[in-house]
Design an enzyme around this catalytic site. Structure first.
Site, PDB file in Angstrom:
ATOM      1  CG  HIS A 100      40.304  36.068  37.038  1.00  0.00           C
ATOM      2  ND1 HIS A 100      39.580  36.358  38.177  1.00  0.00           N
ATOM      3  CD2 HIS A 100      41.292  36.986  36.970  1.00  0.00           C
ATOM      4  CE1 HIS A 100      40.120  37.390  38.779  1.00  0.00           C
ATOM      5  NE2 HIS A 100      41.161  37.795  38.071  1.00  0.00           N
ATOM      6  CG  ASP A 107      43.626  37.521  47.420  1.00  0.00           C
ATOM      7  OD1 ASP A 107      44.704  38.005  47.035  1.00  0.00           O
ATOM      8  OD2 ASP A 107      42.527  37.869  46.951  1.00  0.00           O
ATOM      9  CE  LYS A 164      41.163  36.973  43.808  1.00  0.00           C
ATOM     10  NZ  LYS A 164      41.710  38.246  44.252  1.00  0.00           N
ATOM     11  CB  SER A 205      46.349  38.214  44.376  1.00  0.00           C
ATOM     12  OG  SER A 205      45.052  38.722  44.450  1.00  0.00           O
ATOM     13  NE  ARG A 234      49.350  42.999  46.219  1.00  0.00           N
ATOM     14  CZ  ARG A 234      48.705  42.397  45.218  1.00  0.00           C
ATOM     15  NH1 ARG A 234      47.820  41.463  45.461  1.00  0.00           N
ATOM     16  NH2 ARG A 234      48.953  42.726  43.977  1.00  0.00           N
TER      17      ARG A 234
HETATM   18  N1  URA Z   1      43.163  41.171  40.785  1.00  0.00           N
HETATM   19  C1  URA Z   1      43.352  40.395  41.885  1.00  0.00           C
HETATM   20  O1  URA Z   1      42.494  39.603  42.250  1.00  0.00           O
HETATM   21  N2  URA Z   1      44.503  40.514  42.565  1.00  0.00           N
HETATM   22  C2  URA Z   1      45.492  41.366  42.200  1.00  0.00           C
HETATM   23  O2  URA Z   1      46.527  41.395  42.854  1.00  0.00           O
HETATM   24  C3  URA Z   1      45.293  42.173  41.064  1.00  0.00           C
HETATM   25  C4  URA Z   1      44.114  42.049  40.363  1.00  0.00           C
END
Ligand code: URA
Length: 435
Positions: free
Chosen positions: A82, A161, A187, A183, A168
């Site tokens: 990621h 999320d 995932k 967040s 947000r």
């Molecule tokens: N990437 C994400 O998936 N979530 C965040 O809060 C910031 C970057």
């Protein structure tokens, strides 16, 4: 339980219980808690922060808000990677086939670009025919058969999320260490892999502006992984200037193909083999990170990573002739050069400004749901530390029409700093964090 009490408790610096956090996450996802109350709580979290226990609870509640994939029927350790988001970041397109060529099972769910950052799904869609909407079954079957699949995130994963992130984004509550970590990790945990490599970016074109704050975020995400019995290693990488030379979609895929052929820019090559080497280590295909990195470089030299990339394109219905001739993906009709206004050394290239300029060419989107122009973008001709003469081309801007090209080129010109003094080339890999 009552949302007003929860908001006031956090406002006054209290620690929310598991039940209170689940009440908020489930209620907001179901549409029972209104945006204004969710916004108030998020802002209180931004000001008051969360304890480690609250962050673990929030991550788990968001993970459980949708499907949690079970990939256990695929043999071996499944490894994901990621990136915390950047400009010109085509690392997945290189690291994923490299790791798969080393025998790692790579099951990767990727996102689209938003704001100044690009997204892997948009990039892959620049390949004619390439499918990024695999069903869960197709995704798992492909990983089992060829060890590599990259698909868009299905709608059934972490709906909480998705909803909280969108709120947000428009309430000034993105920049909170705990909210970002939960967040991202919710995932990753829902995607069902056994191990994760986290590429945490720092610099002008990243959420974390300093290496020290990136380190704190990386440690927090590794702790969340450990709490959930997953292995994780984080790479802290530089995002002051764009990664590589290409910023866009088809031009980034072309650069990834060049890199898989051993002809890529130094920074993207180094970061990609580092990430892939750690994936190999976590996937039990190397005894150490150093060995993994060496072996990763070997797959570029012997062509096996490029073959794996081609195989993935074919499995996902794409036209693999782009591997032999990336120009088949096309390039936008209009272009303009950005030239150096003076002689000297490139002292900085503001990744945030280049990312925004690239978005304005049409390569990114202004709003969720906008279509992107796969053929638009910005190709840098110089990087930090390069010597330039007045009038040299610093970058070429591509877009569908002259108006877009002109304004994006002006914006891109403002991203370059030129100094009289020689500049060292910045290190791309700043740290590797293992808990
Ligand atoms: N990437 C994400 O998936 N979530 C965040 O809060 C910031 C970057």
């Amino acid at each position: 339980m009552n949302m007003v009490d929860i908001i006031m408790k956090k406002r006054d610096g209290g620690e929310l219980t598991d039940e209170e956090i689940r009440y908020f996450v489930n209620g907001f996802t179901a549409g029972v808690i209104p945006d204004y109350q969710a916004s108030a709580l998020l802002m209180a979290i931004v000001f008051r922060n969360m304890t480690r226990r609250e962050i673990f609870s929030l991550t788990a509640a968001m993970r459980d808000s949708g499907d949690v994939l079970d990939l256990s029927f695929i043999p071996g350790k499944k490894v994901d990677k990621h990136s915390s988001g950047g400009v010109g970041d085509k690392t997945t397109l290189i690291a994923a086939p490299v790791a798969a060529a080393l025998g790692v099972s790579v099951a990767k769910m990727s996102g689209r670009g938003l704001g100044f950052t690009g997204g892997t799904v948009d990039k892959l869609e620049a390949i004619p025919g390439f499918r990024t909407n695999l069903s869960e079954e197709q995704f798992s079957t492909q990983v089992r058969e060829i060890g590599l699949a990259i698909t868009g995130q299905t709608g059934s994963i972490t709906p909480a999320d998705k909803k909280i992130y969108a709120l947000r984004d428009v309430t000034g509550t993105v920049e909170s260490m705990g909210l970002i970590a939960s967040s991202i990790m919710s995932k990753k945990l829902a995607a069902g892999t056994d191990a994760i490599v986290l590429d945490v970016k720092c610099g002008r074109g990243a959420f974390m502006k300093s290496a020290s704050s990136a380190r704190v975020l990386a440690q927090l995400m590794c702790q969340i992984a450990r709490e959930n019995k997953k292995d994780a290693v984080a790479v802290i990488s530089g995002m002051d200037q764009p990664l590589g030379l290409a910023v866009g979609n088809s031009i980034e895929v072309a650069e990834a193909i060049d890199t898989l052929k051993g002809k890529g820019p130094e920074d993207i090559t180094k970061l990609s083999v580092t990430v892939a080497g750690i994936m190999a280590y976590l996937g039990d295909k190397a005894d150490s990170i150093e060995e993994g990195i060496d072996r990763a470089m070997g797959t570029i030299e012997n062509g096996s990573a490029l073959s794996k990339f081609r195989q993935m394109i074919l499995y996902q219905n794409g036209d693999d002739s782009v591997v032999d001739d990336p120009t088949l993906m096309g390039i936008a009709a209009s272009s303009a050069n950005v030239r150096a206004g003076r002689s000297g050394y490139i002292s900085y290239i503001d990744a945030l400004k280049i990312g925004n300029a690239s978005r304005h060419t049409g390569a990114g989107r202004e709003e969720i749901g906008d279509a992107v122009d796969p053929t638009a973008g910005i190709l840098l001709k110089k990087k930090v530390g390069d010597k330039v003469e007045k009038g040299d081309v610093l970058a070429v801007v591509y877009a569908a029409d002259q108006d877009k090209v002109k304004s994006a080129a002006q914006e891109a010109a403002g991203a370059f700093g030129i100094s009289d003094h020689e500049q060292a080339k910045p290190e791309i890999v700043k740290d590797i964090i293992t808990l």
